[in-house]
Design an enzyme around this catalytic site. Structure first.
Site, PDB file in Angstrom:
ATOM      1  N   ASP A  42       0.855  -1.185   0.000  1.00 39.94           N
ATOM      2  CA  ASP A  42       0.000   0.000   0.000  1.00 39.94           C
ATOM      3  C   ASP A  42       0.891   1.236   0.000  1.00 39.94           C
ATOM      4  OD1 ASP A  42      -2.054   2.054   0.791  1.00 39.94           O
ATOM      5  OD2 ASP A  42      -3.277   0.258   1.140  1.00 39.94           O
ATOM      6  N   THR A  46      -4.763   6.458   0.250  1.00 35.10           N
ATOM      7  CA  THR A  46      -6.133   6.449   0.768  1.00 35.10           C
ATOM      8  C   THR A  46      -6.285   5.466   1.924  1.00 35.10           C
ATOM      9  OG1 THR A  46      -6.853   4.803  -0.867  1.00 35.10           O
ATOM     10  CG2 THR A  46      -7.138   7.127  -1.441  1.00 35.10           C
ATOM     11  N   ILE A  68       1.541   0.820  -6.842  1.00 32.40           N
ATOM     12  CA  ILE A  68       1.308  -0.093  -7.964  1.00 32.40           C
ATOM     13  C   ILE A  68       1.581   0.561  -9.311  1.00 32.40           C
ATOM     14  CG2 ILE A  68      -0.344  -1.544  -6.713  1.00 32.40           C
ATOM     15  CD1 ILE A  68      -2.600  -0.056  -8.237  1.00 32.40           C
ATOM     16  N   TYR A 155     -14.321   6.035 -13.502  1.00 31.83           N
ATOM     17  CA  TYR A 155     -14.093   4.910 -12.583  1.00 31.83           C
ATOM     18  C   TYR A 155     -14.641   3.615 -13.171  1.00 31.83           C
ATOM     19  CZ  TYR A 155     -14.643   1.812  -8.588  1.00 31.83           C
ATOM     20  OH  TYR A 155     -14.605   0.720  -7.751  1.00 31.83           O
ATOM     21  N   LYS A 159     -12.590  -0.010 -14.452  1.00 27.31           N
ATOM     22  CA  LYS A 159     -12.889  -1.379 -14.034  1.00 27.31           C
ATOM     23  C   LYS A 159     -13.257  -2.257 -15.223  1.00 27.31           C
ATOM     24  CE  LYS A 159     -12.097  -0.856  -9.655  1.00 27.31           C
ATOM     25  NZ  LYS A 159     -10.967  -1.552  -9.009  1.00 27.31           N
ATOM     26  N   VAL A 185     -20.117  -2.490  -0.975  1.00 27.09           N
ATOM     27  CA  VAL A 185     -19.605  -3.190   0.196  1.00 27.09           C
ATOM     28  C   VAL A 185     -19.650  -2.261   1.412  1.00 27.09           C
ATOM     29  CG1 VAL A 185     -17.682  -4.529   1.111  1.00 27.09           C
ATOM     30  CG2 VAL A 185     -18.063  -4.424  -1.371  1.00 27.09           C
ATOM     31  N   ASP A 286     -23.927   8.335 -11.234  1.00 29.46           N
ATOM     32  CA  ASP A 286     -24.496   7.296 -10.382  1.00 29.46           C
ATOM     33  C   ASP A 286     -25.505   6.438 -11.146  1.00 29.46           C
ATOM     34  OD1 ASP A 286     -23.102   7.634  -8.083  1.00 29.46           O
ATOM     35  OD2 ASP A 286     -24.732   8.511  -6.917  1.00 29.46           O
TER      36      ASP A 286
END
Length: 324
Positions: A42, A46, A68, A155, A159, A185, A286
């Site tokens: 990490d 964030t 990363i 975003y 993905k 989640v 959204d």
């Protein structure tokens, strides 16, 4: 049932990228509790340092501070690793609309770096976080893999691209990749602070502080809220999934559907608060409604989520009462 009785090789080593984050730190804890080794990668952009320090006395835990987006760091992190649980990414649909180039760099470039490093180091399984946002504007409910619409945010696009790389790394390089499309989640250690905080911890904190939470839109948006334990189960079962399931993406949810206004009322009642929310404008990018068909994950990964929304929200409320 669940994941706690799953068996891996003695001394198996799991790399959890983004292991200082909400989902990543829960994965680290679960793997350690099962008796296996964890390496956490990490950059703490964030993630929280306390999510590292809580494990640092454990003999099976090591922390690698790194990014990363640096290919050499990724190769070093994958050395000797059996299973990669790749959670490192920048989240938040609204923030991605403000910072599309950064999301491209981290979420696509960083994931590609990790897949390449895993391939070079001979990792057995590469499990990575995708998102329900890949369904975009497709109206069908429940959401089913293979029936995606136009993505609505940078975003979501990152993905979607990650999933395509996952497919290619299986077909071209024989790296067993498994994409997990998380549906909203929630649970312990999810951050209630900041402009981009997830709705459940944000509501809980504001109610505990007798503040009036803001609900974006009319509150009739629906979500398949998924407790963290179900996500841990999906990640670990993907590590044991057959190669025939590799290169695919899977919905990870409970398969329910909750409306935001109903969740707000439920939280207010559970916390003994009589506070009316403020209704604000809808957020750009959204999705209006979200509900998952989890039959593919059940069939191909053996995923059998045990934590309903009701059970999960009780546990989450208790955790936040004790920790904020």
């Amino acid at each position: 049932m669940g994941y706690k009785n799953l068996k891996f090789e003695n001394n198996a080593l799991f790399l959890v990228t983004g292991g200082a984050g909400f989902i990543g730190s829960n994965l680290c804890g679960a793997v350690l509790d099962m008796g296996y080794r964890v390496r956490c990668l990490d950059n703490l952009s964030t993630g929280k340092r306390e999510h590292v320090s809580m494990f640092q006395g454990h003999r099976n835990y090591t922390f690698l501070e790194g990014d990363i987006t640096d290919p050499e760091t990724c190769v070093k992190a994958c050395e000797g690793v059996d299973y990669v649980l790749h959670q490192a990414a920048w989240g938040s649909v609204p923030r991605s609309i403000e910072m599309p180039q950064y999301y491209e760099k981290v979420n696509i470039g960083g994931t590609l770096n990790m897949m390449e490093a895993a391939r070079k180091q001979g990792v057995k399984k590469f499990v990575y976080a995708s998102s329900s946002s890949v369904y975009g504007d497709h109206p069908q409910l429940p959401k089913r893999e293979g029936q995606e619409g136009k993505v609505l945010s940078p975003y979501a696009l990152t993905k979607r691209v990650d999933e395509e790389y996952g497919r290619l790394y299986k077909t071209l390089y024989e790296l067993d990749t498994y994409g997990l499309r998380y549906f909203n989640v929630f649970g312990r250690r999810q951050d209630p602070d900041g402009a981009y905080a997830a709705v459940i911890p944000k509501f809980i904190r504001q109610l505990l502080n007798d503040e009036r939470p803001v609900i974006n839109g009319d509150g009739r948006q629906s979500r398949d809220f998924t407790y963290i334990e179900n996500v841990i189960e999906a990640n670990l079962k993907a590590c044991l999934a057959p190669p025939e399931a590799a290169g695919e993406a899977f919905n990870v949810a409970y398969g329910g559907r909750e409306y935001l206004i109903d969740i707000y009322r439920q939280l207010a009642e559970a916390l003994g608060k009589d506070v009316e929310p403020v209704f604000g404008p809808e957020r750009a990018g959204d999705i209006r409604h979200s509900n998952a068909d989890i039959s593919k994950a059940k069939r191909m990964l053996g995923y059998e989520p045990e934590w309903s929304f009701e059970r999960g929200i009780e546990a989450a409320i208790q955790w936040y009462k004790e920790n904020i």
